[in-house]
Design an enzyme around this catalytic site. Sequence first.
Site, PDB file in Angstrom:
ATOM      1  N   LYS A  13      50.972 -17.339 -75.423  1.00 53.02           N
ATOM      2  CA  LYS A  13      50.550 -16.731 -74.057  1.00 53.02           C
ATOM      3  C   LYS A  13      51.177 -16.050 -73.483  1.00 53.02           C
ATOM      4  O   LYS A  13      51.125 -15.400 -72.516  1.00 53.02           O
ATOM      5  CB  LYS A  13      51.764 -18.002 -73.474  1.00 53.02           C
ATOM      6  CG  LYS A  13      51.598 -18.473 -71.752  1.00 53.02           C
ATOM      7  CD  LYS A  13      50.088 -19.258 -72.047  1.00 53.02           C
ATOM      8  CE  LYS A  13      50.041 -20.381 -70.632  1.00 53.02           C
ATOM      9  NZ  LYS A  13      48.375 -20.482 -70.198  1.00 53.02           N
TER      10      LYS A  13
ATOM     11  N   ASP B  69      56.261 -25.862 -83.248  1.00 55.02           N
ATOM     12  CA  ASP B  69      56.392 -27.444 -82.519  1.00 55.02           C
ATOM     13  C   ASP B  69      55.422 -28.883 -82.139  1.00 55.02           C
ATOM     14  O   ASP B  69      55.115 -29.516 -82.697  1.00 55.02           O
ATOM     15  CB  ASP B  69      57.916 -27.142 -82.081  1.00 55.02           C
ATOM     16  CG  ASP B  69      57.988 -28.967 -82.131  1.00 55.02           C
ATOM     17  OD1 ASP B  69      58.256 -29.829 -83.231  1.00 55.02           O
ATOM     18  OD2 ASP B  69      59.435 -29.202 -80.958  1.00 55.02           O
TER      19      ASP B  69
ATOM     20  N   TYR C  26      64.092 -21.753 -79.337  1.00 57.05           N
ATOM     21  CA  TYR C  26      65.199 -22.422 -79.984  1.00 57.05           C
ATOM     22  C   TYR C  26      66.461 -21.886 -80.645  1.00 57.05           C
ATOM     23  O   TYR C  26      67.460 -22.381 -80.669  1.00 57.05           O
ATOM     24  CB  TYR C  26      64.777 -23.070 -81.359  1.00 57.05           C
ATOM     25  CG  TYR C  26      63.702 -24.336 -81.274  1.00 57.05           C
ATOM     26  CD1 TYR C  26      62.289 -24.062 -80.273  1.00 57.05           C
ATOM     27  CD2 TYR C  26      63.704 -25.049 -81.949  1.00 57.05           C
ATOM     28  CE1 TYR C  26      61.085 -24.902 -80.864  1.00 57.05           C
ATOM     29  CE2 TYR C  26      63.405 -26.516 -82.200  1.00 57.05           C
ATOM     30  CZ  TYR C  26      61.897 -26.278 -81.437  1.00 57.05           C
ATOM     31  OH  TYR C  26      60.942 -27.453 -81.141  1.00 57.05           O
TER      32      TYR C  26
ATOM     33  N   ASP D 118      46.998 -23.483 -74.436  1.00 55.25           N
ATOM     34  CA  ASP D 118      46.438 -23.774 -73.957  1.00 55.25           C
ATOM     35  C   ASP D 118      45.292 -24.636 -74.440  1.00 55.25           C
ATOM     36  O   ASP D 118      44.735 -24.932 -74.370  1.00 55.25           O
ATOM     37  CB  ASP D 118      47.176 -24.101 -72.224  1.00 55.25           C
ATOM     38  CG  ASP D 118      46.687 -22.710 -71.923  1.00 55.25           C
ATOM     39  OD1 ASP D 118      46.293 -22.438 -72.788  1.00 55.25           O
ATOM     40  OD2 ASP D 118      45.841 -22.978 -70.277  1.00 55.25           O
TER      41      ASP D 118
ATOM     42  N   ASP E  99      52.534 -31.005 -84.134  1.00 53.75           N
ATOM     43  CA  ASP E  99      52.748 -32.353 -84.051  1.00 53.75           C
ATOM     44  C   ASP E  99      50.969 -32.735 -83.530  1.00 53.75           C
ATOM     45  O   ASP E  99      50.430 -33.726 -84.020  1.00 53.75           O
ATOM     46  CB  ASP E  99      53.311 -33.365 -82.735  1.00 53.75           C
ATOM     47  CG  ASP E  99      54.449 -33.598 -83.615  1.00 53.75           C
ATOM     48  OD1 ASP E  99      55.252 -33.169 -84.554  1.00 53.75           O
ATOM     49  OD2 ASP E  99      55.195 -34.065 -82.917  1.00 53.75           O
TER      50      ASP E  99
HETATM   51  C1  IPM Z   1      60.330 -30.306 -85.709  1.00 55.94           C
HETATM   52  C2  IPM Z   1      61.268 -31.375 -85.490  1.00 55.94           C
HETATM   53  C3  IPM Z   1      62.374 -30.590 -85.342  1.00 55.94           C
HETATM   54  C4  IPM Z   1      61.605 -29.490 -83.874  1.00 55.94           C
HETATM   55  C5  IPM Z   1      63.765 -31.098 -84.460  1.00 55.94           C
HETATM   56  C6  IPM Z   1      64.323 -32.552 -84.803  1.00 55.94           C
HETATM   57  C7  IPM Z   1      64.988 -30.474 -84.304  1.00 55.94           C
HETATM   58  O1  IPM Z   1      60.757 -31.695 -83.504  1.00 55.94           O
HETATM   59  O2  IPM Z   1      60.589 -30.217 -87.555  1.00 55.94           O
HETATM   60  O3  IPM Z   1      59.462 -30.541 -85.916  1.00 55.94           O
HETATM   61  O4  IPM Z   1      61.698 -29.361 -82.803  1.00 55.94           O
HETATM   62  O5  IPM Z   1      61.850 -28.185 -84.879  1.00 55.94           O
HETATM   63 MG    MG Z   2      58.945 -31.565 -83.875  1.00 56.88          MG
END
Ligand code: IPM
Ligand code: MG
Length: 361
Positions: free
Chosen positions: A195, A251, A146, A227, A255
Amino acid sequence: MDLKITCIPGDGIGPEIVAEAKKVLDAVAGKYGHVMHYTDILMGGASIDAYGVPLTDEAIQTAKDADAVLMGSIGGDTTTSPWYKLPPNLRPEAGLLAIRKALNLFANLRPAVLYEELAGACPLKEEISRAGFDMLIMRELTGGLYFGERKTVEENGIRKAIDTLTYDETEIRRIAIKGFEVAMKRKKKVTSVDKANVLDSSRLWRKVVEEVAKDYPEVTLEHMLVDNCAMQLVKDPAQFDVILTENMFGDILSDEASMVTGSIGMLASASLNDSKFGLYEPSHGSAPDIAGKDIANPIATVLSAAMMLRYSFDLDKEAEAIEAAVLKALQEGYRTVDIMSEGCTQVGCKQMGDLLAGFVN
Ligand code: IPM
Ligand code: MG
């Protein structure tokens, strides 16, 4: 106690859910004798519309002057919103990355819990969901891909894009320490995800995590390739306590973990620096498609406010009062549309906020 809080309502459903979180915080303040001082700042699309940039220096300063930041969500529809016609460094997300860096918020805590009351929302087979799960993803937030050097060039008519993934041992050590510290307060297990079969940064990650582990003999440490971790999250999520990982992996895995709960509208998060300061936000996005309709689920933001009380202000009792209010609302069958199921009472965003504020004890 006086609590100085900077609020970032943001975009989409952000302003609605932050308003409800404030309502619940005010109820806590009334019951426990605290005084809340809120200052709002703009970030993301709202700031672009007002100032042409996703975050101003003044806004960063206001955030720094507070004890904690409570955020809704930022960003819009990436295919239709004019914000996404701007160069990448002027888009809404750049504001979020900038505030993380400016406030040195390197530790991102994302709990993913399967509530018994919402077990039906879990998309996994019942024999897996029955065991329940309660994990916390500790994601490194200010390094790695990032924030590495990046550029797009053209060489001999061929376009080429370069993103660099860098970690030094100090960055790895400080997030590993956070991971082990929080594991000590939980089930005392850390799964460090990397990884290491391919990446040098992961091989260093593994070494440094092992060094840190020596200071926490009570904590069980295991290493897992990213993975495999993606598979294990759907195969057997109950095996996890703390997942410790770098920025990009965190990240993606966070999710996935939130989806496995089936109720992303319930999941809070905290981003902390080395002191007590933190930025607290729901794990979900700004959901522009449902903005302004009073149907968003404010619970993730309300639970983020609880994390704020716990981590930035050491107000554990007050945090528990909020968590208990959420549980009571669920047990009494109140649901926003995203978690609605048969036999429950569907309520809007504001009504959920009112209920939660009323249940604070
Ligand atoms: C998160 C989001 C952010 C990230 C984006 C919006 C930049 O997906 O907070 O997980 O990738 O960190
Ligand atoms: Mg995210």
